[in-house]
Scaffold this motif. Structure first.
Motif, PDB file in Angstrom:
ATOM      1  N   UNK A   1     -24.417   8.267  -1.941  1.00  0.00           N
ATOM      2  CA  UNK A   1     -24.138   8.543  -3.345  1.00  0.00           C
ATOM      3  C   UNK A   1     -22.993   7.687  -3.896  1.00  0.00           C
ATOM      4  N   UNK A   2     -22.842   6.470  -3.380  1.00  0.00           N
ATOM      5  CA  UNK A   2     -21.755   5.597  -3.827  1.00  0.00           C
ATOM      6  C   UNK A   2     -22.300   4.607  -4.855  1.00  0.00           C
ATOM      7  N   UNK A   3     -21.690   4.530  -6.037  1.00  0.00           N
ATOM      8  CA  UNK A   3     -22.127   3.521  -7.009  1.00  0.00           C
ATOM      9  C   UNK A   3     -22.016   2.110  -6.412  1.00  0.00           C
ATOM     10  N   UNK A   4     -23.022   1.319  -6.674  1.00  0.00           N
ATOM     11  CA  UNK A   4     -23.084  -0.041  -6.129  1.00  0.00           C
ATOM     12  C   UNK A   4     -21.818  -0.827  -6.426  1.00  0.00           C
ATOM     13  N   UNK A   5     -21.256  -0.669  -7.620  1.00  0.00           N
ATOM     14  CA  UNK A   5     -20.058  -1.407  -8.010  1.00  0.00           C
ATOM     15  C   UNK A   5     -18.870  -1.104  -7.098  1.00  0.00           C
ATOM     16  N   UNK A   6     -18.801   0.105  -6.573  1.00  0.00           N
ATOM     17  CA  UNK A   6     -17.681   0.498  -5.703  1.00  0.00           C
ATOM     18  C   UNK A   6     -17.663  -0.280  -4.392  1.00  0.00           C
ATOM     19  N   UNK A   7     -18.819  -0.724  -3.957  1.00  0.00           N
ATOM     20  CA  UNK A   7     -18.900  -1.390  -2.657  1.00  0.00           C
ATOM     21  C   UNK A   7     -18.828  -2.917  -2.761  1.00  0.00           C
ATOM     22  N   UNK A   8     -18.765  -3.434  -3.977  1.00  0.00           N
ATOM     23  CA  UNK A   8     -18.603  -4.875  -4.135  1.00  0.00           C
ATOM     24  C   UNK A   8     -17.239  -5.269  -3.558  1.00  0.00           C
ATOM     25  N   UNK A   9     -17.211  -6.314  -2.763  1.00  0.00           N
ATOM     26  CA  UNK A   9     -16.011  -6.812  -2.084  1.00  0.00           C
ATOM     27  C   UNK A   9     -15.406  -5.802  -1.107  1.00  0.00           C
ATOM     28  N   UNK A  10     -16.224  -4.885  -0.622  1.00  0.00           N
ATOM     29  CA  UNK A  10     -15.751  -3.947   0.402  1.00  0.00           C
ATOM     30  C   UNK A  10     -15.609  -4.677   1.739  1.00  0.00           C
ATOM     31  N   UNK A  11     -14.781  -4.129   2.598  1.00  0.00           N
ATOM     32  CA  UNK A  11     -14.503  -4.726   3.898  1.00  0.00           C
ATOM     33  C   UNK A  11     -15.241  -3.942   4.974  1.00  0.00           C
ATOM     34  N   UNK A  12     -15.954  -4.660   5.822  1.00  0.00           N
ATOM     35  CA  UNK A  12     -16.738  -4.061   6.910  1.00  0.00           C
ATOM     36  C   UNK A  12     -16.241  -4.627   8.230  1.00  0.00           C
ATOM     37  N   UNK A  13     -15.966  -3.743   9.180  1.00  0.00           N
ATOM     38  CA  UNK A  13     -15.476  -4.151  10.499  1.00  0.00           C
ATOM     39  C   UNK A  13     -16.528  -3.769  11.538  1.00  0.00           C
ATOM     40  N   UNK A  14     -16.997  -4.773  12.299  1.00  0.00           N
ATOM     41  CA  UNK A  14     -17.983  -4.578  13.353  1.00  0.00           C
ATOM     42  C   UNK A  14     -17.373  -5.025  14.690  1.00  0.00           C
ATOM     43  N   UNK A  15     -16.642  -4.137  15.377  1.00  0.00           N
ATOM     44  CA  UNK A  15     -16.044  -4.516  16.653  1.00  0.00           C
ATOM     45  C   UNK A  15     -17.059  -4.461  17.798  1.00  0.00           C
ATOM     46  N   UNK A  16     -16.669  -5.013  18.930  1.00  0.00           N
ATOM     47  CA  UNK A  16     -17.563  -5.105  20.085  1.00  0.00           C
ATOM     48  C   UNK A  16     -18.017  -3.751  20.611  1.00  0.00           C
ATOM     49  N   UNK A  17     -17.202  -2.707  20.452  1.00  0.00           N
ATOM     50  CA  UNK A  17     -17.553  -1.409  21.045  1.00  0.00           C
ATOM     51  C   UNK A  17     -18.477  -0.569  20.172  1.00  0.00           C
ATOM     52  N   UNK A  18     -18.828  -1.057  18.975  1.00  0.00           N
ATOM     53  CA  UNK A  18     -19.755  -0.346  18.113  1.00  0.00           C
ATOM     54  C   UNK A  18     -19.097   0.626  17.140  1.00  0.00           C
ATOM     55  N   UNK A  19     -17.820   0.931  17.340  1.00  0.00           N
ATOM     56  CA  UNK A  19     -17.117   1.861  16.454  1.00  0.00           C
ATOM     57  C   UNK A  19     -16.380   1.059  15.387  1.00  0.00           C
ATOM     58  N   UNK A  20     -16.997   0.946  14.208  1.00  0.00           N
ATOM     59  CA  UNK A  20     -16.434   0.143  13.127  1.00  0.00           C
ATOM     60  C   UNK A  20     -16.102   0.974  11.914  1.00  0.00           C
ATOM     61  N   UNK A  21     -16.056   0.308  10.769  1.00  0.00           N
ATOM     62  CA  UNK A  21     -15.722   1.007   9.527  1.00  0.00           C
ATOM     63  C   UNK A  21     -16.111   0.151   8.335  1.00  0.00           C
ATOM     64  N   UNK A  22     -16.162   0.807   7.171  1.00  0.00           N
ATOM     65  CA  UNK A  22     -16.226   0.077   5.916  1.00  0.00           C
ATOM     66  C   UNK A  22     -15.245   0.729   4.957  1.00  0.00           C
TER      67      UNK A  22
ATOM     68  N   UNK B   1     -30.838  -1.000 -13.949  1.00  0.00           N
ATOM     69  CA  UNK B   1     -30.791   0.307 -13.319  1.00  0.00           C
ATOM     70  C   UNK B   1     -29.431   0.537 -12.677  1.00  0.00           C
ATOM     71  N   UNK B   2     -28.982   1.763 -12.733  1.00  0.00           N
ATOM     72  CA  UNK B   2     -27.757   2.150 -12.026  1.00  0.00           C
ATOM     73  C   UNK B   2     -28.176   2.628 -10.641  1.00  0.00           C
ATOM     74  N   UNK B   3     -27.746   1.914  -9.613  1.00  0.00           N
ATOM     75  CA  UNK B   3     -28.170   2.219  -8.250  1.00  0.00           C
ATOM     76  C   UNK B   3     -26.985   2.713  -7.440  1.00  0.00           C
ATOM     77  N   UNK B   4     -27.234   3.759  -6.683  1.00  0.00           N
ATOM     78  CA  UNK B   4     -26.224   4.254  -5.752  1.00  0.00           C
ATOM     79  C   UNK B   4     -26.682   3.902  -4.345  1.00  0.00           C
ATOM     80  N   UNK B   5     -25.726   3.536  -3.508  1.00  0.00           N
ATOM     81  CA  UNK B   5     -26.042   3.127  -2.145  1.00  0.00           C
ATOM     82  C   UNK B   5     -25.294   4.018  -1.161  1.00  0.00           C
ATOM     83  N   UNK B   6     -25.670   3.928   0.085  1.00  0.00           N
ATOM     84  CA  UNK B   6     -25.015   4.679   1.153  1.00  0.00           C
ATOM     85  C   UNK B   6     -24.838   6.146   0.762  1.00  0.00           C
TER      86      UNK B   6
END
Length: 165
Positions: A62-83, A55-60
């Protein structure tokens, strides 16, 4: 004079007690959130019990799952992060996404949740977001999942994170 000093000491003690007891977090919740702090790489996204290529799955949204492979996620102490997606291609985000994240526990189950922040909109006004059940987590790895229905079958999308050193 002694009464004034005693009264001031009592008032100061009450102020310290009220200031310290105002927080609703417990030491356990605070410690568990601290264990997520840092930068993580999303190393794999799998479908539980379903062949990934089936199956072709989109996450978050409407993002294709393949696009998020090896993505970088930042979770700082103040709660304001990013991917940030590290793959450029059709349907892949071209820039990072700011998020407001937290870790909560409900009925003994821990969740990583976040909402995507939008430019010009205060985070309090954003009412939708994502919630992932934390399956396992240690200092180096984290596995989270969220339910999905594929072809009438309930399953999970499972996300495997590796902490960057």
């Amino acid at each position: 004079m002694k009464r004034i000093i005693v009264a001031l000491s009592l008032l100061a003690s009450i102020s310290v007690f009220v200031a310290c007891s105002g927080s609703k977090k417990t030491a356990t919740e605070d410690t568990s959130k601290k264990s997520i702090y840092g930068t993580w790489t999303l190393t794999n996204i799998a479908l539980d019990g379903v062949t990934n290529d089936q199956f072709s799955v989109k996450i978050l949204g409407d993002i294709p799952r393949e696009c998020m492979m090896n993505s970088t996620w930042v979770f700082p102490y103040n709660g304001y992060g990013s991917y940030t997606s590290n793959l450029q291609g059709a349907g892949c985000p071209t820039q990072g996404q700011n998020i407001l994240w937290s870790r909560i526990t409900e009925n003994g189950v821990s969740y990583l949740q976040f909402k995507e922040l939008e430019s010009g909109i205060k985070d309090k006004k954003i009412t939708s977001g994502y919630r992932f059940e934390i399956v396992s987590q240690n200092a180096a790895n984290m596995v989270v999942r969220n339910p999905i229905n594929i072809a009438g079958k309930n399953t999970y999308i499972v996300y495997y994170f590796s902490k960057n050193q």
